[in-house]
Design a protein around this motif. Sequence first.
Motif, PDB file in Angstrom:
ATOM      1  N   VAL A 287      15.335   5.517 -94.100  1.00 31.12           N
ATOM      2  CA  VAL A 287      16.463   4.738 -94.847  1.00 31.12           C
ATOM      3  C   VAL A 287      18.113   4.676 -94.169  1.00 31.12           C
ATOM      4  O   VAL A 287      18.517   3.725 -94.109  1.00 31.12           O
ATOM      5  CB  VAL A 287      16.601   4.924 -96.771  1.00 31.12           C
ATOM      6  CG1 VAL A 287      17.360   3.361 -96.943  1.00 31.12           C
ATOM      7  CG2 VAL A 287      14.462   4.768 -97.413  1.00 31.12           C
ATOM      8  N   LYS A 288      18.447   5.725 -94.156  1.00 24.71           N
ATOM      9  CA  LYS A 288      19.785   5.630 -93.674  1.00 24.71           C
ATOM     10  C   LYS A 288      20.303   5.081 -92.278  1.00 24.71           C
ATOM     11  O   LYS A 288      20.330   3.994 -91.533  1.00 24.71           O
ATOM     12  CB  LYS A 288      20.880   7.206 -93.991  1.00 24.71           C
ATOM     13  CG  LYS A 288      22.109   6.914 -92.834  1.00 24.71           C
ATOM     14  CD  LYS A 288      22.967   8.328 -93.562  1.00 24.71           C
ATOM     15  CE  LYS A 288      24.438   8.398 -93.142  1.00 24.71           C
ATOM     16  NZ  LYS A 288      25.006   9.356 -93.455  1.00 24.71           N
ATOM     17  N   ARG A 289      18.781   5.668 -91.521  1.00 19.72           N
ATOM     18  CA  ARG A 289      18.588   4.664 -90.015  1.00 19.72           C
ATOM     19  C   ARG A 289      18.147   3.604 -90.223  1.00 19.72           C
ATOM     20  O   ARG A 289      18.438   2.766 -89.479  1.00 19.72           O
ATOM     21  CB  ARG A 289      17.904   6.330 -88.830  1.00 19.72           C
ATOM     22  CG  ARG A 289      18.004   7.213 -89.343  1.00 19.72           C
ATOM     23  CD  ARG A 289      17.085   7.723 -87.774  1.00 19.72           C
ATOM     24  NE  ARG A 289      16.234   8.293 -88.753  1.00 19.72           N
ATOM     25  CZ  ARG A 289      15.274   8.819 -89.196  1.00 19.72           C
ATOM     26  NH1 ARG A 289      16.776  10.789 -89.498  1.00 19.72           N
ATOM     27  NH2 ARG A 289      14.455   9.049 -89.343  1.00 19.72           N
ATOM     28  N   THR A 290      17.419   3.224 -91.007  1.00 19.61           N
ATOM     29  CA  THR A 290      16.963   2.174 -90.862  1.00 19.61           C
ATOM     30  C   THR A 290      17.824   0.954 -90.940  1.00 19.61           C
ATOM     31  O   THR A 290      17.890   0.263 -90.878  1.00 19.61           O
ATOM     32  CB  THR A 290      15.844   1.599 -91.857  1.00 19.61           C
ATOM     33  OG1 THR A 290      14.930   2.989 -91.628  1.00 19.61           O
ATOM     34  CG2 THR A 290      15.215   0.355 -91.820  1.00 19.61           C
ATOM     35  N   ALA A 291      19.046   1.590 -92.045  1.00 17.13           N
ATOM     36  CA  ALA A 291      19.871   0.527 -92.381  1.00 17.13           C
ATOM     37  C   ALA A 291      20.955   0.458 -90.924  1.00 17.13           C
ATOM     38  O   ALA A 291      21.313  -0.733 -90.813  1.00 17.13           O
ATOM     39  CB  ALA A 291      20.525   0.623 -93.581  1.00 17.13           C
ATOM     40  N   GLU A 292      21.543   1.554 -90.475  1.00 20.13           N
ATOM     41  CA  GLU A 292      21.760   1.791 -89.625  1.00 20.13           C
ATOM     42  C   GLU A 292      21.725   0.778 -88.233  1.00 20.13           C
ATOM     43  O   GLU A 292      22.148   0.117 -88.166  1.00 20.13           O
ATOM     44  CB  GLU A 292      22.336   2.602 -89.127  1.00 20.13           C
ATOM     45  CG  GLU A 292      23.316   3.674 -90.485  1.00 20.13           C
ATOM     46  CD  GLU A 292      23.358   5.042 -90.004  1.00 20.13           C
ATOM     47  OE1 GLU A 292      22.259   5.404 -88.670  1.00 20.13           O
ATOM     48  OE2 GLU A 292      24.206   5.972 -90.089  1.00 20.13           O
ATOM     49  N   GLU A 293      20.245   0.800 -88.220  1.00 18.02           N
ATOM     50  CA  GLU A 293      19.624   0.095 -87.659  1.00 18.02           C
ATOM     51  C   GLU A 293      19.418  -1.236 -87.243  1.00 18.02           C
ATOM     52  O   GLU A 293      19.846  -2.075 -86.468  1.00 18.02           O
ATOM     53  CB  GLU A 293      18.304   0.204 -87.680  1.00 18.02           C
ATOM     54  CG  GLU A 293      17.269  -0.306 -86.198  1.00 18.02           C
ATOM     55  CD  GLU A 293      16.096   0.287 -86.511  1.00 18.02           C
ATOM     56  OE1 GLU A 293      14.919  -0.665 -85.478  1.00 18.02           O
ATOM     57  OE2 GLU A 293      15.115   1.189 -86.878  1.00 18.02           O
TER      58      GLU A 293
END
Length: 333
Positions: A287-293
């Motif tokens: 979730v964190k990586r996707t949000a940052e992406e």
Amino acid sequence: MVFKTAIMLLLFFTPLSIIIFSSITSVPLLFGLYILSGLGMAGIGMGVMHDAIHGSYSKNKTINRIMGYTINLIGANDKVWRLQHNVLHHSFTNIDEHDDDINAPFFLRFSPHAKRNKLHKYQHYYAWFFYGLSTISWITSKDFIRYKRYYKMGLIKDRSTYRKGMMKIIAWKLLYYSYALVLPIVLTAFAPWTVVLAFLAMHFVTGLSISLVFQTAHVSPNAAFPLPDENGHLESGRLAHQLETTCNFAQKSVLLSWLIGGLTHQIEHHLFPNISHVHYRKIAPIVKRTAEEFGLPYHSNGSFVSAVSKHFQMLRDLGRMDMLPIEAIPTNQ
């Protein structure tokens, strides 16, 4: 989940059983047992019924319905919670006058868009006391008030359903009062007022515990408080809105996560409320990586103590300013 459910139910009912069926005469022991039961009550609320009413405790709908009734066993009501939490809070997170979690009584202000009065200047000092009273409000008046209001809002389909629901609320509460308060008064040697005070102490522990977990996730300097436009629309989509308005804390604490039903990961819960909380820690990095992406926020307030400290700061700021500075109301515009 089954093990946790058993532990929390035992933690709630065992102290009450000792109070009712043993011959204790120690007032400190009475208070200690009630407070221990209050911790079990909080555990049931956050770790059992919360998942069940979201439909994420089990793949079996019947099991979810049955486990959802555990909220009734601790004095609240499953139907009221479903409307207040699943429908209003999750659909309108941090939206003033729509999210019932921030629709506060006159002496508290949880949104920068809510009207401010002179009392709010001191709310960061006294709010904690009222957090402790929150479940006492649930078991006495709030469920009735909210259920009636939800009927007027059209969230309950017809008057017959409303009447049946109200009768069930009354029946469940009478059952709860019978074993949590009446039997201890009748069957023990303690003065009634002593038992009542111990009962209130139990609820104070429960209310404070639950309020700290839920309020720190949304009433925080990191969280946004968006307003809809003149057509009632928000600029952000549902998933982006949940990321903007929700904060995690203590994400590395396995024990705290277990105790409070995974609500250290409120972001994951708000994005995927139908997923059991046992999976939140595993999906959090994704979730964190996707949000940052996608250039979206992923708020984390550090430790639980840090999250409570930031909540204190937010209460203080909300009490001192009609509208918070823009940096305290982050948006993605």
